[in-house]
Design a protein around this motif. Sequence first.
Motif, PDB file in Angstrom:
ATOM      1  N   HIS A  27      12.986 -19.676  19.305  1.00  9.90           N
ATOM      2  CA  HIS A  27      13.693 -18.447  18.865  1.00  9.90           C
ATOM      3  C   HIS A  27      14.661 -18.805  18.036  1.00  9.90           C
ATOM      4  CE1 HIS A  27      11.308 -16.593  22.463  1.00  9.90           C
ATOM      5  NE2 HIS A  27      11.706 -15.162  21.756  1.00  9.90           N
ATOM      6  N   ARG A  28      15.525 -19.782  17.912  1.00  9.51           N
ATOM      7  CA  ARG A  28      16.482 -20.004  16.975  1.00  9.51           C
ATOM      8  C   ARG A  28      16.175 -19.727  15.768  1.00  9.51           C
ATOM      9  NH1 ARG A  28      18.293 -22.834  13.454  1.00  9.51           N
ATOM     10  NH2 ARG A  28      16.720 -24.487  14.015  1.00  9.51           N
ATOM     11  N   PRO A  29      15.155 -20.505  15.228  1.00 12.61           N
ATOM     12  CA  PRO A  29      14.656 -19.978  13.590  1.00 12.61           C
ATOM     13  C   PRO A  29      14.275 -18.439  13.323  1.00 12.61           C
ATOM     14  CG  PRO A  29      13.367 -22.146  14.655  1.00 12.61           C
ATOM     15  CD  PRO A  29      14.027 -21.383  15.613  1.00 12.61           C
ATOM     16  N   VAL A  30      13.489 -17.789  14.485  1.00 15.16           N
ATOM     17  CA  VAL A  30      13.447 -16.682  14.295  1.00 15.16           C
ATOM     18  C   VAL A  30      14.686 -15.775  13.909  1.00 15.16           C
ATOM     19  CG1 VAL A  30      12.451 -14.350  14.845  1.00 15.16           C
ATOM     20  CG2 VAL A  30      11.360 -16.531  15.326  1.00 15.16           C
ATOM     21  N   GLN A  31      15.910 -16.163  14.910  1.00 18.80           N
ATOM     22  CA  GLN A  31      17.069 -15.541  14.952  1.00 18.80           C
ATOM     23  C   GLN A  31      17.854 -15.785  13.511  1.00 18.80           C
ATOM     24  OE1 GLN A  31      18.064 -12.868  17.236  1.00 18.80           O
ATOM     25  NE2 GLN A  31      15.974 -13.353  17.607  1.00 18.80           N
ATOM     26  N   GLU A  32      17.645 -16.811  12.879  1.00 15.47           N
ATOM     27  CA  GLU A  32      18.259 -17.279  11.574  1.00 15.47           C
ATOM     28  C   GLU A  32      17.709 -16.449  10.455  1.00 15.47           C
ATOM     29  OE1 GLU A  32      20.968 -18.661  11.552  1.00 15.47           O
ATOM     30  OE2 GLU A  32      20.949 -20.210  13.087  1.00 15.47           O
ATOM     31  N   THR A  33      16.445 -16.210  10.621  1.00 15.59           N
ATOM     32  CA  THR A  33      15.668 -15.422   9.690  1.00 15.59           C
ATOM     33  C   THR A  33      16.288 -13.969   9.651  1.00 15.59           C
ATOM     34  OG1 THR A  33      13.782 -16.732   9.780  1.00 15.59           O
ATOM     35  CG2 THR A  33      13.392 -14.588   8.754  1.00 15.59           C
ATOM     36  N   TRP A  34      16.424 -13.506  10.754  1.00 17.66           N
ATOM     37  CA  TRP A  34      16.930 -12.136  11.013  1.00 17.66           C
ATOM     38  C   TRP A  34      18.309 -11.913  10.454  1.00 17.66           C
ATOM     39  CZ3 TRP A  34      15.650  -7.212  12.449  1.00 17.66           C
ATOM     40  CH2 TRP A  34      14.270  -6.921  13.023  1.00 17.66           C
ATOM     41  N   ASN A  35      19.377 -13.147  10.817  1.00 14.99           N
ATOM     42  CA  ASN A  35      20.576 -13.128  10.219  1.00 14.99           C
ATOM     43  C   ASN A  35      20.594 -13.091   8.806  1.00 14.99           C
ATOM     44  OD1 ASN A  35      21.178 -13.477  12.976  1.00 14.99           O
ATOM     45  ND2 ASN A  35      21.974 -15.480  12.929  1.00 14.99           N
ATOM     46  N   THR A  36      19.738 -13.757   8.053  1.00  7.77           N
ATOM     47  CA  THR A  36      19.672 -13.654   6.644  1.00  7.77           C
ATOM     48  C   THR A  36      19.324 -12.336   6.173  1.00  7.77           C
ATOM     49  OG1 THR A  36      19.072 -16.140   6.661  1.00  7.77           O
ATOM     50  CG2 THR A  36      18.654 -14.750   4.652  1.00  7.77           C
ATOM     51  N   LEU A  37      18.544 -11.810   6.860  1.00  2.00           N
ATOM     52  CA  LEU A  37      18.005 -10.489   6.256  1.00  2.00           C
ATOM     53  C   LEU A  37      18.897  -9.359   6.869  1.00  2.00           C
ATOM     54  CD1 LEU A  37      15.436  -8.640   5.630  1.00  2.00           C
ATOM     55  CD2 LEU A  37      14.864  -8.508   7.832  1.00  2.00           C
ATOM     56  N   ASP A  84      22.299 -10.316   6.956  1.00  2.00           N
ATOM     57  CA  ASP A  84      23.590 -10.370   5.860  1.00  2.00           C
ATOM     58  C   ASP A  84      23.210  -9.654   4.576  1.00  2.00           C
ATOM     59  OD1 ASP A  84      24.864 -11.815   7.898  1.00  2.00           O
ATOM     60  OD2 ASP A  84      24.226 -13.743   7.034  1.00  2.00           O
ATOM     61  N   GLY A  85      21.919  -9.738   4.031  1.00  2.00           N
ATOM     62  CA  GLY A  85      21.819  -9.147   2.686  1.00  2.00           C
ATOM     63  C   GLY A  85      21.570  -7.755   2.705  1.00  2.00           C
ATOM     64  N   SER A  86      21.978  -6.926   3.841  1.00  2.00           N
ATOM     65  CA  SER A  86      21.690  -5.649   3.845  1.00  2.00           C
ATOM     66  C   SER A  86      23.231  -5.093   4.034  1.00  2.00           C
ATOM     67  CB  SER A  86      20.630  -5.166   4.992  1.00  2.00           C
ATOM     68  OG  SER A  86      19.534  -5.823   5.052  1.00  2.00           O
ATOM     69  N   SER A  87      23.163  -3.675   3.417  1.00  2.00           N
ATOM     70  CA  SER A  87      24.314  -3.006   3.721  1.00  2.00           C
ATOM     71  C   SER A  87      24.411  -2.002   5.022  1.00  2.00           C
ATOM     72  CB  SER A  87      24.866  -2.142   2.252  1.00  2.00           C
ATOM     73  OG  SER A  87      25.308  -3.376   1.411  1.00  2.00           O
ATOM     74  N   THR A  88      23.138  -1.310   4.900  1.00  2.00           N
ATOM     75  CA  THR A  88      22.835  -0.260   5.900  1.00  2.00           C
ATOM     76  C   THR A  88      21.465  -0.682   6.704  1.00  2.00           C
ATOM     77  OG1 THR A  88      23.670   1.404   4.242  1.00  2.00           O
ATOM     78  CG2 THR A  88      22.445   2.095   6.118  1.00  2.00           C
ATOM     79  N   LEU A  89      21.660  -0.720   7.835  1.00  2.00           N
ATOM     80  CA  LEU A  89      20.625  -0.785   8.990  1.00  2.00           C
ATOM     81  C   LEU A  89      20.519   0.493   9.773  1.00  2.00           C
ATOM     82  CD1 LEU A  89      21.598  -4.279  10.684  1.00  2.00           C
ATOM     83  CD2 LEU A  89      20.406  -3.897   8.623  1.00  2.00           C
ATOM     84  N   THR A  90      19.164   1.140   9.424  1.00  2.00           N
ATOM     85  CA  THR A  90      18.772   2.492  10.271  1.00  2.00           C
ATOM     86  C   THR A  90      17.775   1.770  11.351  1.00  2.00           C
ATOM     87  OG1 THR A  90      19.329   3.444   8.119  1.00  2.00           O
ATOM     88  CG2 THR A  90      17.919   4.496   9.970  1.00  2.00           C
ATOM     89  N   VAL A  91      18.157   2.077  12.585  1.00  2.00           N
ATOM     90  CA  VAL A  91      17.315   1.338  13.682  1.00  2.00           C
ATOM     91  C   VAL A  91      16.896   2.363  14.855  1.00  2.00           C
ATOM     92  CG1 VAL A  91      17.229  -0.477  15.322  1.00  2.00           C
ATOM     93  CG2 VAL A  91      18.653  -0.791  13.338  1.00  2.00           C
ATOM     94  N   TRP A  92      15.714   2.243  15.190  1.00  2.00           N
ATOM     95  CA  TRP A  92      15.292   3.073  16.527  1.00  2.00           C
ATOM     96  C   TRP A  92      14.821   2.231  17.516  1.00  2.00           C
ATOM     97  CZ3 TRP A  92      15.122   6.973  19.523  1.00  2.00           C
ATOM     98  CH2 TRP A  92      13.978   6.982  20.487  1.00  2.00           C
TER      99      TRP A  92
END
Length: 282
Positions: A97-107, A109-117
């Motif tokens: 799971h760690r590599p998947v979490q690191e990918t999400w961290n990069t995603l 980090d590069g975002s200003s706004t997260l809109t989540v359901w």
Amino acid sequence: MSTDYQKAREDLGRRLRELRVESPHGRITGTYLAEQLGWPQSKISKLENGRQTPTAEDLRAWADATGHPEVFQELHGRLKGFESHIRSWRRQLTAGHRPVQETWNTLVDGSSTLTVWENNAVNGMLQTADYARHIFEEYAALQNSPRDTEDAVRARMRRQEWLYRPGKRLHLLMWEGALRAQVCPPAILAAQLDRLLGVVGMDTVRLGIVPLDAALPLPPANPFWIFDDRLVVVEDWHAELWLDDVHTIALYSRVWEAFDEAAVYGTAAQRVISRARQAVSI
């Protein structure tokens, strides 16, 4: 599997067949190509008819064997283009799971706004370490993936630093059912709900709760994230869908806005969270 994904795979298959038929060595039969590559003939058929997804190694071998080594980059580009839209958990979790979490961290980090359901568990951006640990352990058991729970938890906790950076905004909607789902021991769930109570009112977080007794505009369906209106990631049991066309992003934005109309915020949200907290028997 999505229609767009399947169409792209079929298009790639037609291109592979074209390279075989138009080989500079003369027309190559599928049987001969299979022999040259050491593959079963059925694999040739499945690849050319879009019934199997090739690997990058398959594409390089095909380009070389058909006398078109120069087209590998084109083929590989096609593969990355459509494979990026459906990211199977089986492939993603081969190293844990760690590599998947690191990918999400990069995603993130590069975002200003997260809109989540979120409809089935407390969202990862607000999870406690203990809650996250139980989630990772259950999914590792489900997917039979390597157990790297502690590394995955640390990576997810690092992602939450984003919440304390200026200029960041998390617009999070959660169904009350996600607060009540007993995916961990009661004491851990209680601590998680206490954490949510403290989040209400944060400058960077707009947390809305859709109560169980609210009239729903749509079925709750799958959780999803919208990143700066440029990408939607939808979570399913077999895969994540990464969708970046403008019409799909607009659709998910409308879904989020529909649930937003049924949500409560501020003190009303705290009351719903407190109600769920009081229902936890420790």
